[in-house]
Design an enzyme around this catalytic site. Structure first.
Site, PDB file in Angstrom:
ATOM      1  N   CYS A 141       6.636  26.164  -6.359  1.00  0.00           N
ATOM      2  CA  CYS A 141       6.005  25.096  -5.587  1.00  0.00           C
ATOM      3  C   CYS A 141       6.233  25.427  -4.117  1.00  0.00           C
ATOM      4  O   CYS A 141       6.372  26.592  -3.761  1.00  0.00           O
ATOM      5  CB  CYS A 141       6.567  23.733  -5.974  1.00  0.00           C
ATOM      6  SG  CYS A 141       8.343  23.566  -5.708  1.00  0.00           S
ATOM      7  N   HIS A 172       6.289  17.363   2.957  1.00  0.00           N
ATOM      8  CA  HIS A 172       6.067  17.384   1.505  1.00  0.00           C
ATOM      9  C   HIS A 172       5.554  16.017   1.087  1.00  0.00           C
ATOM     10  O   HIS A 172       6.235  15.004   1.261  1.00  0.00           O
ATOM     11  CB  HIS A 172       7.373  17.708   0.776  1.00  0.00           C
ATOM     12  CG  HIS A 172       7.189  18.116  -0.657  1.00  0.00           C
ATOM     13  ND1 HIS A 172       6.852  17.225  -1.653  1.00  0.00           N
ATOM     14  CD2 HIS A 172       7.279  19.325  -1.264  1.00  0.00           C
ATOM     15  CE1 HIS A 172       6.764  17.865  -2.804  1.00  0.00           C
ATOM     16  NE2 HIS A 172       7.011  19.148  -2.598  1.00  0.00           N
TER      17      HIS A 172
END
Length: 654
Positions: free
Chosen positions: A32, A575
């Site tokens: 990720c 994020h």
């Protein structure tokens, strides 16, 4: 990637492959924004601790049955690419990796994880109710409270507040279950309101025969109009059904009439199933468990006591533990002594011992202490929901450790002929109810200390033996924090051309919403500051803006993360959401690309907040300073903010 970097990354990849149990043990590989993620055939073959010492690794943990190795933005892309080439593996999407991990879980593991997911959502409410109940129990027994109008009034309000939260717990469970299984959360609230409608007879009163129950006859079935107070199993089952019905009708009903017809059909069918099928099944299952345990204590001697106290706390999950009040009343009427009360009490304190055992194993984890300490305090007053749903069920082995402690405590209750002269309170307040015959008070204390100690020790031992396979390891080694990016060749490249304007260190709000501390987000990597200090905003909408002037260094295709560097070489990561990488870009649109120059207030990413939340994801937006270059992040107070407001400033250390 130059040759020097490739050689270094190959060495890292070889070491990780070796420590993961070899190439044949690696089932899937992906990454990720910050973490290399591995699915292993057998987690027992992996040396997690040794992985933490590998070059450039900032931390390692296991979550969702994935081994997640934290490298940081940019770096993780290159390491994953080299590791894939070295092992002749194609990197997978996060969705495919999650599917691989899910295939490893047996039905029991899947059920426990789903149960954990449901209750984590409503944990703050359960914890508040538990602590309020404990406070009410202590204050209510003080003579000074009875004689003082103000104190008496305060205690009454506290008691009403805690009772209301527990009284509406099935509604909360239905809401969280529907959300967890992909339905619209409001439909969970709707079915929860139906379960607790005041048009239905109170379930506890009906169980004790103090209220008349109306019976309807539908399609040849007798339907008793009794509410579902305490019906946690029923709430879970009907929540799953409601979620699936909502998904079905949202897809099948034509868009022109969907808004009217879809919720109507979902509510109508769910209600019929609740009363005709789900309710009776859930009640029958829970009642059967309860009746069986009571029979064992009466007919199997010490074995019955051990089994009852060993698994009694599992009944709390069903909500049927409240029914014991009627059974205890009958015991007092028939015999003058209540042997169930101390059995339940040692079962409760043993779960508290398990909470302490888990906390000791995770002392470096601030989040674990934040959850475990108040959970244990509530256990002292006889309330275990926070401990069960927040810690023990969630991490699995503490639940087993607590059950072992409860079983040993039950044996002592039997051997000392311990009983109570009343019911309603347990653990610390419960000592007042202990039958003083044959050193009853001393035996009460001994039984509880033993149950607490065994629960603690069993949890520590089980965690040591089984944590790699059966638990989510929340503790993340911080010894290597910041070491990965100290080498200049690992830093993200800053501007090739700098303007004369100097960055003032001010960081502005990058989304509209509630500003909160990074330690409070529901992701251990960010909350424990493994990647660096930061802040979080709970967004009101789906727009994310630039908080500083800079240059885009990382733009994840899935849209959930963007990295950038300011004029002074400070590196940031935004994020969006928790585990939103699993959406694989669905509902996200990235408006920038690597190399773009950005100014404060530029729109970076847009996402459909409502749909992301409906898919079951937390939408908290984190801003992490991954390379502060020796500066300290000073944050403003928590509050509601708008884009452009100052929320933090980076200042040089004196």
């Amino acid at each position: 990637m130059n040759e020097e970097k490739r050689v270094r990354y190959e060495a890292i990849s070889e070491k990780i492959t070796q420590l993961a149990g070899g190439r044949e043990n690696i089932v899937g590989l992906a990454h990720c924004a910050t973490r290399l993620r591995l699915v292993l055939a057998d987690n027992e073959k992996a040396d997690i601790k040794a992985m933490e010492e590998v070059d450039l690794v900032k931390g390692v943990f296991v979550a969702g049955d994935q081994v997640q190795i934290i490298f940081g933005t940019g770096l993780v892309n290159d390491v994953c690419e080299v590791m894939g080439e070295l092992n002749h593996m194609n990197t997978m999407s996060l969705g495919d990796l999650k599917t691989k991990a899910g295939q490893k879980m047996n039905p029991l593991q899947k059920a426990l994880k789903a149960l954990s997911d449901v209750f984590i959502e409503i944990m703050p409410g359960i914890l508040a109710a538990a602590l309020l109940t404990g406070l009410s129990s202590v204050l209510g027994n003080l003579p000074a409270v009875e004689s003082n109008e103000t104190l008496y009034g305060i205690v009454r309000l506290i008691n009403i507040s805690s009772g209301a939260i527990f009284g509406f717990l099935p509604l909360c469970v239905a809401y969280s279950t529907v959300k967890r299984f992909g339905g619209r959360p409001i439909m969970g609230i709707v079915i929860g309101c139906i379960m607790l409608s005041n048009s239905l007879a109170d379930a506890y009163a009906a169980a004790q025969g103090t209220v008349d129950v109306t019976t309807l006859h539908i399609f040849g079935f007798n339907v008793e109009l009794v509410g579902f107070q305490g019906g946690i199993i029923v709430a879970l089952l009907i929540g799953i059904v409601t979620a699936k019905l909502d998904q079905f009708f949202e897809k099948k009903v034509p868009e022109m009439i969907r808004l009217l017809v879809s919720p109507l059909l979902t509510t109508l069918i769910s209600s019929f199933l609740l009363f005709l099928l789900i309710g009776p099944i859930g009640r029958g299952l829970a009642s059967g468990i309860t009746a069986g345990l009571v029979w064992m204590t009466k007919n199997l001697g010490i074995v019955g006591y051990v089994v009852f106290s060993g698994v009694q706390q599992l009944i709390v999950i069903t909500g049927l533990h409240h029914v014991f009040g009627a059974i205890e009343t009958q015991l007092l009427v028939d015999t003058g002594r209540n042997f169930l009360n101390p059995l339940m009490s040692v079962a409760i304190i043993a779960q508290g011992g398990a909470v302490l055992g888990y906390m000791v194993r995770n002392l470096k984890n601030a989040k674990a202490k934040e959850l475990c300490i108040p959970s244990f305090v509530s256990v002292l007053f006889g309330i275990t929901e926070p401990a069960l749903f927040g810690v023990n069920i969630r991490y699995r082995y503490p639940l087993a450790g607590g059950c072992i402690g409860g079983a040993v405590g039950g044996a002592i209750v039997y051997l000392t002929n311990l009983a109570a002269l009343g019911f309603g309170t347990t653990v610390v307040p419960g000592i007042a109810l202990a039958d003083p015959t044959n050193h009853g008070y001393v035996n009460y204390v001994i039984a509880h200390l033993v149950a607490l100690g065994v629960g603690f020790i069993a949890t520590v031992i089980m965690g040591t033996v089984f944590e790699k396979k059966n638990s989510k390891i929340d503790s993340i080694t911080a010894g290597n924090i910041g070491s990965a990016n100290k080498n200049s060749d690992e830093k993200v490249i800053s501007f090739e051309q700098k303007t004369e304007e100097q960055n003032d260190g001010v960081i502005t709000a990058y989304a509209n919403g509630e500003l909160t501390e990074i330690e409070k987000v529901n992701d251990e990597t960010f909350a424990s500051k493994v990647l660096g200090d930061g802040i979080a905003i709970i967004p009101e909408d789906g727009n994310v803006y630039a908080p500083v002037d800079g240059e885009i260094s990382v733009a994840i295709e899935s849209g959930h993360a963007v990295g950038f560097t300011d004029m002074n070489g400070t590196v940031y990561l935004i994020h969006i959401g928790i585990d939103t990488v699993q959406l694989n870009g669905k509902y996200f649109k990235v408006n920038v690309q690597v190399g773009d120059q950005i100014k404060r207030g530029d729109l970076l990413v847009t996402f459909d907040k409502e749909k992301v939340e409906k898919a079951g994801f937390d939408t908290a937006c984190m801003l992490i300073v991954t390379e502060a270059n020796g500066k300290t992040l000073n944050k403003t107070k928590e509050r509601k903010v708008k884009v452009g407001e100052e929320v933090a400033i980076l200042e040089n250390n004196d």
